[in-house]
Design an enzyme around this catalytic site. Structure first.
Site, mmCIF file in Angstrom:
data_model
loop_
_atom_site.group_PDB
_atom_site.id
_atom_site.type_symbol
_atom_site.label_atom_id
_atom_site.label_comp_id
_atom_site.label_asym_id
_atom_site.label_seq_id
_atom_site.Cartn_x
_atom_site.Cartn_y
_atom_site.Cartn_z
ATOM 1 N N CYS A 1 0.806 -1.225 0.000
ATOM 2 C CA CYS A 1 0.000 0.000 0.000
ATOM 3 C C CYS A 1 0.838 1.273 0.000
ATOM 4 O O CYS A 1 0.295 2.367 -0.182
ATOM 5 C CB CYS A 1 -0.974 -0.010 1.180
ATOM 6 S SG CYS A 1 -0.197 -0.206 2.792
ATOM 7 N N HIS A 2 2.144 1.177 0.135
ATOM 8 C CA HIS A 2 3.005 2.365 0.218
ATOM 9 C C HIS A 2 4.274 2.106 -0.578
ATOM 10 O O HIS A 2 5.289 1.729 -0.003
ATOM 11 C CB HIS A 2 3.333 2.653 1.681
ATOM 12 C CG HIS A 2 4.022 3.964 1.905
ATOM 13 N ND1 HIS A 2 5.389 4.113 1.854
ATOM 14 C CD2 HIS A 2 3.540 5.187 2.203
ATOM 15 C CE1 HIS A 2 5.715 5.366 2.126
ATOM 16 N NE2 HIS A 2 4.606 6.032 2.341
ATOM 17 N N PHE A 3 4.311 2.209 -1.787
ATOM 18 C CA PHE A 3 3.325 2.626 -2.776
ATOM 19 C C PHE A 3 3.160 1.516 -3.795
ATOM 20 O O PHE A 3 4.110 0.782 -4.047
ATOM 21 C CB PHE A 3 3.791 3.898 -3.491
ATOM 22 C CG PHE A 3 3.928 5.076 -2.581
ATOM 23 C CD1 PHE A 3 2.819 5.855 -2.287
ATOM 24 C CD2 PHE A 3 5.140 5.414 -2.010
ATOM 25 C CE1 PHE A 3 2.936 6.961 -1.459
ATOM 26 C CE2 PHE A 3 5.259 6.510 -1.178
ATOM 27 C CZ PHE A 3 4.153 7.287 -0.903
#
Length: 172
Positions: free
Chosen positions: A70-72
């Protein structure tokens, strides 16, 4: 109070996160996935850069750690704030380890510098926290400088990390 040892394994850190190490209402680490430490390799009330105590710890990075997808998306990086939080976690642990009462809270930091990134290929993070002072009053306040190494290279530095322990903080 916990037996004052100079190193702690993962299961002991989980016991601390469950509130079993320093007693009810006292310092706790967060549970996974927010626990950013896998073992404390050395902790002492003396020594360190300022001769006021220090803590050294490690975190094993895995390519499937929860934050990478999720990052990234397409550019996986561990959020720098998680490394900073690991420094605060260790600062609070040190205060509990000293036998100081109260629940922990991160209060502030002076300057933070990020000079590198934690990627999925990174294997090991090493933390160093060197205490400048511990003030004891209504609030116990620990102030320290910290660093984080990724596979041996220093990538984060933080000055004046501040964590407090308060007997007034009620768990809800």
């Amino acid at each position: 109070m916990a037996e004052q040892k100079s190193s702690y394994g993962y299961e002991e850190l989980l016991a601390c996160a469950r509130g079993e190490m320093f007693g009810p209402g006292n310092a706790q680490l967060p549970l996974p996935p927010m626990l950013m430490v896998h073992r404390i390799t050395d902790i002492s009330e003396t020594g360190g850069e300022f001769d006021k105590g220090y803590i050294r710890a490690e975190y094993d990075v895995r390519p499937d750690d929860w934050y990478f997808p999720c990052h990234f998306m397409g550019n996986p990086i561990m959020p720098g704030c998680l490394g900073l939080d690991g420094m605060w976690q260790l600062t609070g642990f040190f205060l509990g380890w000293l036998g100081e009462p109260g629940r922990g809270m991160a209060l502030s930091t002076g300057e933070v510098k990020f000079k590198g990134m934690v990627r999925p290929h990174t294997k090991l993070l090493e933390y160093g926290i060197d205490f400048k002072r511990v003030m004891r009053g209504r609030l116990v306040l620990g102030t320290a400088d910290g660093w984080l190494k990724a596979d041996g290279e220093t990538i984060y530095r933080a000055s004046d990390l501040r964590v407090g322990l308060s007997k007034d903080s009620e768990g809800q």
